[in-house]
Design a protein around this motif. Structure first.
Motif, PDB file in Angstrom:
ATOM      1  N   GLY A   1       0.871  -1.364  -0.065  1.00  0.00           N
ATOM      2  CA  GLY A   1      -0.132   0.100  -0.167  1.00  0.00           C
ATOM      3  C   GLY A   1       0.616   1.193  -0.144  1.00  0.00           C
ATOM      4  O   GLY A   1       0.401   2.306  -0.752  1.00  0.00           O
ATOM      5  N   GLY A   2       1.982   1.219   0.918  1.00  0.00           N
ATOM      6  CA  GLY A   2       2.855   2.629   0.872  1.00  0.00           C
ATOM      7  C   GLY A   2       3.466   2.495  -0.504  1.00  0.00           C
ATOM      8  O   GLY A   2       3.656   3.767  -0.842  1.00  0.00           O
ATOM      9  N   ALA A   3       3.983   1.675  -0.978  1.00  0.00           N
ATOM     10  CA  ALA A   3       4.773   1.704  -2.042  1.00  0.00           C
ATOM     11  C   ALA A   3       3.960   2.248  -3.481  1.00  0.00           C
ATOM     12  O   ALA A   3       4.175   3.248  -4.268  1.00  0.00           O
ATOM     13  CB  ALA A   3       5.539   0.354  -2.573  1.00  0.00           C
TER      14      ALA A   3
ATOM     15  N   LEU B   1       1.912   6.625  -7.010  1.00  0.00           N
ATOM     16  CA  LEU B   1       0.724   7.553  -7.503  1.00  0.00           C
ATOM     17  C   LEU B   1       0.980   8.844  -7.213  1.00  0.00           C
ATOM     18  O   LEU B   1      -0.174   9.740  -7.558  1.00  0.00           O
ATOM     19  CB  LEU B   1      -0.521   6.712  -6.869  1.00  0.00           C
ATOM     20  CG  LEU B   1      -0.912   5.506  -7.500  1.00  0.00           C
ATOM     21  CD1 LEU B   1      -2.035   4.913  -6.810  1.00  0.00           C
ATOM     22  CD2 LEU B   1      -0.977   5.305  -8.938  1.00  0.00           C
ATOM     23  N   GLY B   2       1.983   9.233  -6.575  1.00  0.00           N
ATOM     24  CA  GLY B   2       1.965  10.727  -6.446  1.00  0.00           C
ATOM     25  C   GLY B   2       1.594  10.962  -4.902  1.00  0.00           C
ATOM     26  O   GLY B   2       1.636  12.255  -4.787  1.00  0.00           O
TER      27      GLY B   2
ATOM     28  N   ASN C   1      10.352   3.837   0.781  1.00  0.00           N
ATOM     29  CA  ASN C   1      11.751   4.041   0.354  1.00  0.00           C
ATOM     30  C   ASN C   1      12.433   2.999  -0.623  1.00  0.00           C
ATOM     31  O   ASN C   1      13.587   3.365  -1.290  1.00  0.00           O
ATOM     32  CB  ASN C   1      12.646   3.987   1.689  1.00  0.00           C
ATOM     33  CG  ASN C   1      12.377   5.142   2.654  1.00  0.00           C
ATOM     34  OD1 ASN C   1      11.799   6.206   2.443  1.00  0.00           O
ATOM     35  ND2 ASN C   1      12.291   4.642   4.145  1.00  0.00           N
ATOM     36  N   VAL C   2      11.913   1.916  -0.720  1.00  0.00           N
ATOM     37  CA  VAL C   2      12.539   1.045  -1.789  1.00  0.00           C
ATOM     38  C   VAL C   2      11.835   0.851  -2.966  1.00  0.00           C
ATOM     39  O   VAL C   2      12.310   0.782  -3.959  1.00  0.00           O
ATOM     40  CB  VAL C   2      12.193  -0.610  -0.855  1.00  0.00           C
ATOM     41  CG1 VAL C   2      12.648  -1.515  -1.964  1.00  0.00           C
ATOM     42  CG2 VAL C   2      13.096  -0.755   0.508  1.00  0.00           C
ATOM     43  N   SER C   3      10.482   0.971  -2.896  1.00  0.00           N
ATOM     44  CA  SER C   3       9.536   0.756  -4.247  1.00  0.00           C
ATOM     45  C   SER C   3       8.916   1.914  -4.642  1.00  0.00           C
ATOM     46  O   SER C   3       7.775   1.880  -5.332  1.00  0.00           O
ATOM     47  CB  SER C   3       8.804  -0.563  -4.159  1.00  0.00           C
ATOM     48  OG  SER C   3       9.583  -1.673  -4.036  1.00  0.00           O
ATOM     49  N   GLY C   4       8.779   3.150  -3.828  1.00  0.00           N
ATOM     50  CA  GLY C   4       7.958   4.204  -4.084  1.00  0.00           C
ATOM     51  C   GLY C   4       8.230   5.173  -5.128  1.00  0.00           C
ATOM     52  O   GLY C   4       7.339   5.881  -5.441  1.00  0.00           O
ATOM     53  N   THR C   5       9.324   4.767  -5.854  1.00  0.00           N
ATOM     54  CA  THR C   5       9.557   5.955  -6.983  1.00  0.00           C
ATOM     55  C   THR C   5       9.050   5.146  -8.352  1.00  0.00           C
ATOM     56  O   THR C   5       9.197   4.092  -8.558  1.00  0.00           O
ATOM     57  CB  THR C   5      11.242   5.942  -7.305  1.00  0.00           C
ATOM     58  OG1 THR C   5      11.801   6.428  -5.926  1.00  0.00           O
ATOM     59  CG2 THR C   5      11.419   6.792  -8.307  1.00  0.00           C
TER      60      THR C   5
END
Length: 577
Positions: free
Chosen positions: A331-333, A338-339, A407-411
């Motif tokens: 959910g966080g990623a 999605l901005g 931090n890991v997959s949020g970009t």
């Protein structure tokens, strides 16, 4: 770390033997007969304490019972000591243990119980036994006042128990009920590990229809996978050839050409959908539910969880809480991709969304159960335990997962640039609209599991023990495969009509399976059960709502993730100017 230790302390006792002893006896050692609950035969969940009816206890001094597990508390297990003297391998002849004089109120209670086919449950060495309260012949009401308890043993263990009710006594105001019992011990060749086999209805669960439904669903998967592969490979190959040919044309020829298809929306297909916080929360919850469901099914396959009271429910609570980092991470990623910027709010919503629905529904049912004085009323201490698990276990683990996800997959890494101005969506036929796709997409996934739903519903709402978890695992995998295939096909046609609103459409098209599950639950209630009364009806439909919602969220998440991978793959392959 301490939170996890506390949770394990609360729930781990249900992963092992949940009895007050180790099931081994010496000759002459006391064997406890517990009286559990009583209630209408057709309303399995409408249960009351056994001694709420005017039955008397035996002369032996009482033993205070406590609930060993959280699952027992929630399921409404209300064990009370029978007061009967039972010793290992020692027969007891017919013995009167109490006499009960019926008052006017007592007589009305028993008449009501007999009219509604009340029967009661007992436990002896964790083995359940049932008996009916009485019978009605025209205007005459009789109660069975004698119990013949037959117990089978193998060396120092109890492997079989049954009860026979005898001696009809007519009830009336002022009548005296002379309650008696006898105990007969006999040697048995049944092994201790096989002692629950007598409760399993192999002719029902392993019927040819069950096997045929599994085979039919499996063939459906093979057909769908082959069909999807053939259609997409041939269609996509033609698309790639057409787009490659278009790349070789000059601007004038391209303008005069008839351009259409999914390539034309490459600048909008990765545009974030509406309500990104709620959407990412649903996807995170769906990932957690899918992962937790798989673990629970695997545990049920490898361990006989159904042999212990409340073990499956306690295991489900433990596994759901332990998999909270999965929901938080996904959910966080996704929310970051999605901005989204308010990640703390997203974590709070993610940690409380599904537990909030479950707790709200449970508290509503609990309110009705309390008004009925039912044994199904959840004790206040159990409510505190559940609230503590949500607050001190699920919430922190979800937030930890969300931090890692950001931090890991949020970009976001879309293969195509997003246009600053959204493209206008062209008109299309009604069956290509997202609303229709979202409504119809769940029909085939439901078709692959609805026969298994019949067996699951029957085991929960009737008096059968579901034990074929190997079947459930296979159906679970078939459901995932069918959901992936159908959702990808639906979204491909949506994109080909130059509609880039695929995020919510993919989720809802697969999630609509839960809607059809609920429709089937309505059909099952009307045509397959004889339930009646406000309490049982509310209990049924409220629990089916939670089950269908969880099912829909799980399927919707699988459909969305499959379409996401598919879309990233096809747009990464095409040359975009």
């Amino acid at each position: 770390m301490w939170n996890i230790i506390v949770l394990c302390t609360l729930l781990f006792s249900d992963l092992v033997l949940a009895d007050e002893h180790d099931h081994k006896y010496e000759d002459g050692e006391e064997v406890v007969l517990w009286m559990n609950t009583v209630g209408p035969y057709h309303n399995q969940q409408e249960t009351y304490k056994y001694f709420s009816l005017p039955f008397c206890r035996g002369p032996k001094e009482g033993i205070s019972h406590y609930h060993e597990t959280l699952g027992e508390n929630i399921l409404g297990v209300e064990l009370a000591f029978s007061g009967l003297e039972i010793q290992f391998k020692k027969n007891v002849g017919s013995t009167v243990y109490c006499r009960q004089t019926l008052t006017k109120k007592d007589n009305k209670l028993l008449m009501y119980a007999i009219k509604n086919h009340y029967w009661y449950q007992m436990y002896l060495d964790d083995l359940p036994i049932w008996a009916i309260v009485g019978e009605q012949n025209e205007k005459e009401f009789t109660v069975w006042t004698h119990r013949k308890i037959e117990i089978g043993y193998n060396e120092d263990r109890i492997v079989d128990v049954s009860v026979t009710t005898e001696k009809k006594t007519q009830i009336a105001e002022g009548a005296v009920l002379e309650m008696s019992y006898e105990v007969v011990w006999s040697k048995s060749s049944v092994l201790f590990k096989d002692r629950y086999d007598k409760y399993l209805d192999a002719s029902f669960f392993k019927h040819k229809i069950h096997w045929f439904s599994i085979f039919n669903s499996f063939m459906m998967v093979i057909f769908l996978v082959g069909l999807v592969a053939m259609i997409l490979m041939r269609t996509l190959r033609k698309d790639y050839q057409r787009y490659s040919k278009d790349d070789d044309l000059d601007d004038i020829e391209r303008d005069l050409g008839d351009e259409y298809g999914w390539k034309q929306i490459h600048g909008d297909v990765f545009r974030p959908g509406a309500h990104s916080l709620f959407f990412s929360t649903l996807v995170g919850t769906g990932c957690q539910l899918s992962f937790a469901a798989l673990i629970i099914i695997l545990l049920a396959v490898t361990e006989k969880l159904w042999t212990e009271r409340g073990s499956i429910l306690s295991t489900a609570i433990f596994v759901y809480a332990a998999t909270s980092p999965v929901g938080g991470y996904m959910g966080g990623a996704l929310y970051s991709q999605l901005g989204g910027r308010r990640w703390i709010r997203q974590s709070l919503v993610g940690a409380s969304l599904f537990p909030g629905v479950v707790c709200s529904t449970s508290f509503f049912i609990n309110f009705i159960a309390i008004s009925y004085h039912s044994a199904k009323a959840i004790p206040f201490t159990s409510m505190l335990a559940i609230a503590s698990i949500c607050l001190f276990i699920i919430l922190p683990l979800t937030m930890v997962g969300a931090v890692f996800g950001r931090n890991v997959s949020g970009t976001p890494k879309p293969p195509c640039r997003i246009n600053p101005v959204p493209r206008q969506i062209p008109e299309k036929k009604w069956f290509m609209e997202p609303s229709f796709i979202g409504f119809a997409g769940g029909i085939l996934p439901f078709g692959s599991v609805f026969i298994e739903m019949y067996f699951i519903f029957t085991s929960f709402w009737a008096y059968k023990i579901y034990y074929v978890y190997g079947f459930m695992l296979l159906v679970y995998l078939i459901l995932m495969a069918v959901t992936i295939c159908i959702t990808i096909v639906c979204i491909y046609f949506l994109l080909n009509s130059e509609d880039y609103r695929w995020q919510w459409t993919s989720f809802l098209s697969a999630a609509s399976t839960g809607f059809y599950i609920y429709l089937y639950a309505i059909y099952y209630f009307i045509f397959k059960t004889k339930m009646y009364g406000l309490f049982q009806t509310v209990f049924y439909f409220a629990n089916m709502f939670v089950f269908s919602l969880a099912f829909g969220i799980m399927c919707g998440t699988i459909g969305y993730l499959a379409c996401r991978i598919f879309i990233y793959k096809i747009y990464a392959t095409v040359k975009i100017d």
